[in-house]
Design a protein around this motif. Structure first.
Motif, PDB file in Angstrom:
ATOM      1  N   ASP A  47     -31.310   6.143 -30.271  1.00 52.43           N
ATOM      2  CA  ASP A  47     -30.747   5.193 -29.304  1.00 52.43           C
ATOM      3  C   ASP A  47     -31.677   5.029 -28.105  1.00 52.43           C
ATOM      4  OD1 ASP A  47     -28.571   3.478 -28.364  1.00 52.43           O
ATOM      5  OD2 ASP A  47     -28.170   5.070 -26.897  1.00 52.43           O
ATOM      6  N   PHE A  48     -32.219   6.135 -27.595  1.00 54.70           N
ATOM      7  CA  PHE A  48     -33.112   6.067 -26.435  1.00 54.70           C
ATOM      8  C   PHE A  48     -34.406   5.341 -26.780  1.00 54.70           C
ATOM      9  CE2 PHE A  48     -36.212   7.501 -23.333  1.00 54.70           C
ATOM     10  CZ  PHE A  48     -35.496   7.450 -22.146  1.00 54.70           C
ATOM     11  N   TRP A  49     -35.003   5.667 -27.909  1.00 52.58           N
ATOM     12  CA  TRP A  49     -36.263   5.041 -28.309  1.00 52.58           C
ATOM     13  C   TRP A  49     -36.067   3.544 -28.567  1.00 52.58           C
ATOM     14  CZ3 TRP A  49     -41.291   7.025 -29.031  1.00 52.58           C
ATOM     15  CH2 TRP A  49     -41.437   8.394 -28.742  1.00 52.58           C
ATOM     16  N   VAL A  50     -34.912   3.165 -29.111  1.00 51.55           N
ATOM     17  CA  VAL A  50     -34.655   1.753 -29.425  1.00 51.55           C
ATOM     18  C   VAL A  50     -34.259   0.979 -28.168  1.00 51.55           C
ATOM     19  CG1 VAL A  50     -33.100   0.187 -30.676  1.00 51.55           C
ATOM     20  CG2 VAL A  50     -34.126   2.154 -31.859  1.00 51.55           C
ATOM     21  N   ARG A  51     -33.216   1.415 -27.480  1.00 50.74           N
ATOM     22  CA  ARG A  51     -32.730   0.660 -26.320  1.00 50.74           C
ATOM     23  C   ARG A  51     -33.583   0.858 -25.082  1.00 50.74           C
ATOM     24  NH1 ARG A  51     -27.565   1.025 -24.188  1.00 50.74           N
ATOM     25  NH2 ARG A  51     -27.512   3.259 -24.521  1.00 50.74           N
TER      26      ARG A  51
END
Length: 176
Positions: A47-51
């Motif tokens: 989630d962190f890497w994507v968003r």
């Protein structure tokens, strides 16, 4: 004499002050380089890497691996960690990812919103980039780096020339 030559045509990194970032690259290829990062929480890290960092989830094998990508040749594999220990400074993974100048603020803002205190910068470097550094949930240090405009008659330009690196339009030849 230098062995360097201008090879910008083979790079997926756009250059120039008005450069536009390419879309995420969804093709499958033999990766010439990638980073494998262990994490205790695949979902939170993904989630962190994507968003936050602007990667896409190219594909996943639930509970085993998440293959993340931005541009061509910007591949990160997240894998479950076998270790519950907190990462130390000596074991921290450092990853450098290119972007264009217009992306820096939005990546920094997204990461700060998801994890306050995770972003340092932006700051300028002696090698013609503006960077931010982000600490991810799994403890990786990701530097998002963007080229700044090149001016041959600047301190940076003169420093490059002193080690044999010249602007492509420079009569000396060489790489930018």
């Amino acid at each position: 004499m230098t062995d360097h030559f201008n090879a910008f045509e083979m790079s997926p990194v756009p250059d120039g002050p008005d450069a536009v970032a390419p879309d995420p690259f969804r093709g499958i290829y033999a990766m010439p380089m990638f980073v494998k990062i262990p994490t205790r929480d695949l979902q939170a890290s993904t989630d962190f890497w994507v968003r936050g960092l602007g990667f896409i989830d190219l594909f996943s094998v639930p509970g085993q691996i998440v293959h993340l990508r931005r541009w061509a040749f910007q591949d990160v594999l997240l894998v479950p960690s076998d270790d519950d220990a907190v990462p130390t400074a000596a074991s921290t993974v450092q990853v450098f990812v290119s972007c264009v100048l217009s992306q820096l603020d939005s990546v920094a803002d997204a990461c700060r919103a998801m994890s306050p205190g995770s972003v340092t910068g932006p700051y300028d470097t002696a090698w013609r980039t503006r960077d931010i550094t982000v600490i991810t949930p799994e403890g990786a240090q990701v530097t998002i780096t963007a080229a700044t405009p090149f001016t041959p008659d600047s301190d940076v330009g003169r420093n490059f020339a002193s080690v044999g690196i010249f602007a492509p339009e420079d009569s000396e030849g060489g790489a930018q």
